[in-house]
Design an enzyme around this catalytic site. Structure first.
Site, short mmCIF file in Angstrom:
data_model
loop_
_atom_site.label_atom_id
_atom_site.label_comp_id
_atom_site.label_asym_id
_atom_site.label_seq_id
_atom_site.Cartn_x
_atom_site.Cartn_y
_atom_site.Cartn_z
N ALA A 24 22.27 -13.27 40.02
CA ALA A 24 23.26 -12.30 40.46
C ALA A 24 24.46 -12.94 41.17
CB ALA A 24 22.59 -11.28 41.37
N PHE A 35 21.50 -9.07 45.17
CA PHE A 35 20.46 -8.33 45.87
C PHE A 35 20.35 -8.75 47.33
CE2 PHE A 35 17.37 -6.70 42.36
CZ PHE A 35 18.34 -5.79 41.98
N ARG A 36 20.40 -10.06 47.57
CA ARG A 36 19.93 -10.53 48.87
C ARG A 36 21.00 -11.04 49.82
NH1 ARG A 36 16.27 -11.55 44.90
NH2 ARG A 36 14.21 -10.66 45.24
N GLN A 101 19.34 -14.14 34.59
CA GLN A 101 18.60 -12.98 35.09
C GLN A 101 19.50 -11.76 35.12
OE1 GLN A 101 15.80 -14.17 38.54
NE2 GLN A 101 17.58 -15.47 38.73
N ASP A 104 24.41 -7.91 33.26
CA ASP A 104 25.78 -7.39 33.24
C ASP A 104 26.58 -7.78 32.00
OD1 ASP A 104 26.50 -10.10 33.74
OD2 ASP A 104 26.50 -9.75 35.91
N HIS A 119 15.99 -10.59 31.90
CA HIS A 119 15.76 -9.27 32.47
C HIS A 119 16.42 -8.17 31.63
CE1 HIS A 119 14.90 -11.17 36.67
NE2 HIS A 119 13.92 -11.32 35.82
N CYS A 153 14.79 11.51 25.02
CA CYS A 153 14.59 11.08 23.64
C CYS A 153 14.64 12.29 22.71
CB CYS A 153 13.24 10.37 23.55
SG CYS A 153 12.82 9.85 21.89
N CYS A 156 10.88 12.56 20.97
CA CYS A 156 9.67 13.02 21.66
C CYS A 156 9.94 13.72 22.99
CB CYS A 156 8.71 11.84 21.88
SG CYS A 156 9.26 10.69 23.14
N SER A 195 18.55 -16.89 44.02
CA SER A 195 17.79 -17.33 45.19
C SER A 195 16.42 -17.87 44.77
CB SER A 195 17.61 -16.14 46.15
OG SER A 195 17.03 -15.06 45.47
P1 NAD Z 1 19.68 -12.86 44.61
O1 NAD Z 1 20.50 -11.72 45.12
O2 NAD Z 1 18.27 -12.97 45.04
O3 NAD Z 1 20.36 -14.23 45.01
C1 NAD Z 1 21.73 -14.46 44.79
C2 NAD Z 1 22.02 -15.89 45.14
O4 NAD Z 1 23.36 -16.17 44.77
C3 NAD Z 1 21.89 -16.18 46.63
O5 NAD Z 1 21.30 -17.45 46.78
C4 NAD Z 1 23.34 -16.20 47.11
O6 NAD Z 1 23.57 -17.11 48.16
C5 NAD Z 1 24.05 -16.70 45.88
N1 NAD Z 1 25.45 -16.29 45.77
C6 NAD Z 1 26.00 -15.07 45.98
N2 NAD Z 1 27.31 -15.10 45.70
C7 NAD Z 1 27.60 -16.37 45.33
C8 NAD Z 1 28.78 -17.04 44.92
N3 NAD Z 1 29.95 -16.41 44.82
N4 NAD Z 1 28.70 -18.36 44.59
C9 NAD Z 1 27.52 -19.02 44.68
N5 NAD Z 1 26.37 -18.45 45.07
C10 NAD Z 1 26.41 -17.13 45.37
O7 NAD Z 1 19.83 -12.83 43.02
P2 NAD Z 1 18.79 -13.22 41.89
O8 NAD Z 1 18.02 -14.41 42.28
O9 NAD Z 1 19.56 -13.23 40.62
O10 NAD Z 1 17.76 -12.02 41.89
C11 NAD Z 1 18.23 -10.71 41.80
C12 NAD Z 1 17.62 -9.91 40.65
O11 NAD Z 1 18.39 -8.72 40.49
C13 NAD Z 1 17.71 -10.59 39.34
O12 NAD Z 1 16.48 -10.43 38.76
C14 NAD Z 1 18.78 -9.85 38.53
O13 NAD Z 1 18.25 -9.43 37.29
C15 NAD Z 1 19.05 -8.58 39.27
N6 NAD Z 1 20.49 -8.35 39.57
C16 NAD Z 1 21.41 -8.56 38.59
C17 NAD Z 1 22.74 -8.35 38.85
C18 NAD Z 1 23.74 -8.60 37.74
O14 NAD Z 1 23.40 -8.47 36.56
N7 NAD Z 1 24.98 -9.00 38.06
C19 NAD Z 1 23.17 -7.96 40.12
C20 NAD Z 1 22.19 -7.73 41.11
C21 NAD Z 1 20.85 -7.94 40.82
#
Ligand code: NAD
Length: 252
Positions: A24, A35-36, A101, A104, A119, A153, A156, A195
């Site tokens: 993400a 997310f985090r 992951q 988008d 995902h 759907c 169904c 992360s």
């Molecule tokens: P996460 O939120 O757990 O971790 C994001 C990581 O990216 C963190 O370590 C953060 O420090 C880093 N980060 C944030 N912005 C940054 C930047 N500009 N440059 C460099 N690093 C940056 O994300 P995750 O590990 O991908 O897990 C989240 C889950 O949620 C995934 O499974 C994903 O499928 C889903 N998700 C997807 C999207 C999307 O498709 N854009 C968005 C949110 C969540």
């Protein structure tokens, strides 16, 4: 001295088969919250709860109240310099498979060929009961036409979901196998914006390292693999990857 984008460029230029794993964080500079991080989605919702198979099945209206505005949000953003740098590195043959992951589709829109979307993605609607599928536009139109906002759907009558894999849902087998095959073939893995908290993708760096390969990590926050990284970059992915791309000019 902290590692630099030039160190990353050197690592990639020396590799026989470098792959990239994104999360993400590579899309936050496009305006999609991760997310985090601070201000990320966790602060507003518990995605593990609302974006879950359990909520989709037991409270489809609540699930779609969360999911529907996210579809519009994702349609309104564009790939950022980090997506473009990854695509350019692939074009130059410096990076091979891209495992993401993210759901988008920004890697595809930046020109990355066939990203391995572990995902799923927002590319269609599916019925988990009878397996009928529809185009994403049809799914959205059905959601918008329904009084309760839940697309159903036509075969169904069960509620439909998008191609995004939910918490508690099985991962797509073909994508998973492709991701593990890529890690098996890689001597370098570059991790950007994840992360590394979510299995099984979080196992990919360990797979490459266990075969004597090397690891580069680019995230703003810490990851469980930081102490094992050969190159560890912090800061914005768009800036760091663009600088690494520029540094490759002098190396290839
Ligand atoms: P996460 O939120 O757990 O971790 C994001 C990581 O990216 C963190 O370590 C953060 O420090 C880093 N980060 C944030 N912005 C940054 C930047 N500009 N440059 C460099 N690093 C940056 O994300 P995750 O590990 O991908 O897990 C989240 C889950 O949620 C995934 O499974 C994903 O499928 C889903 N998700 C997807 C999207 C999307 O498709 N854009 C968005 C949110 C969540």
């Amino acid at each position: 001295m902290p590692d630099s984008p030039e160190d990353l460029a050197r690592l990639l230029a020396e590799a026989d088969h470098a792959i990239v794993l994104t999360g993400a964080g590579i899309s936050t500079e496009s305006g999609i919250p991760d997310f985090r991080s601070a201000g990320g989605l966790w602060e507003e919702y518990d995605p593990m709860e609302v974006a879950s198979m359990a909520t989709f099945q037991s409270e489809p209206e609540r699930f779609w109240r969360f999911h529907r505005p996210r579809i519009d949000m994702l349609a309104s953003v564009d790939p950022n310099p980090a997506h473009h740098a990854v695509a350019e590195m692939q074009r130059r043959g410096v990076l091979h498979e891209l495992v993401t992951q993210n759901i988008d589709r920004l890697h595809s829109r930046a020109g990355s060929p066939e990203p391995i979307e572990i995902h799923g993605s927002l590319d269609r609607g599916t019925c988990i009961r009878c397996r009928a599928t529809v185009e994403i536009d049809v799914l959205i139109a059905r959601a918008d036409a329904a009084d309760d906002g839940v697309p159903r759907c036509e075969e169904c009558g069960f509620q439909m979901k998008s191609g995004v894999i939910l918490f508690g849902e099985a991962m797509p087998e073909v994508a998973l196998e492709a991701a593990f095959d890529a890690a098996d073939a890689a001597d370098v893995i570059l991790v950007v914006g994840t992360s590394l908290q979510v299995a099984p993708v979080s196992q990919l760096p360990g797979m490459v390292l266990s075969r004597g390969g090397r690891l580069a990590i680019l995230t703003e926050s810490e990851t469980p693999y930081d102490h094992r990284a050969d190159v560890r970059l912090h800061g914005k992915a768009g800036v760091q990857l663009t600088e690494a791309l520029d540094a490759l000019d002098g190396l290839l």
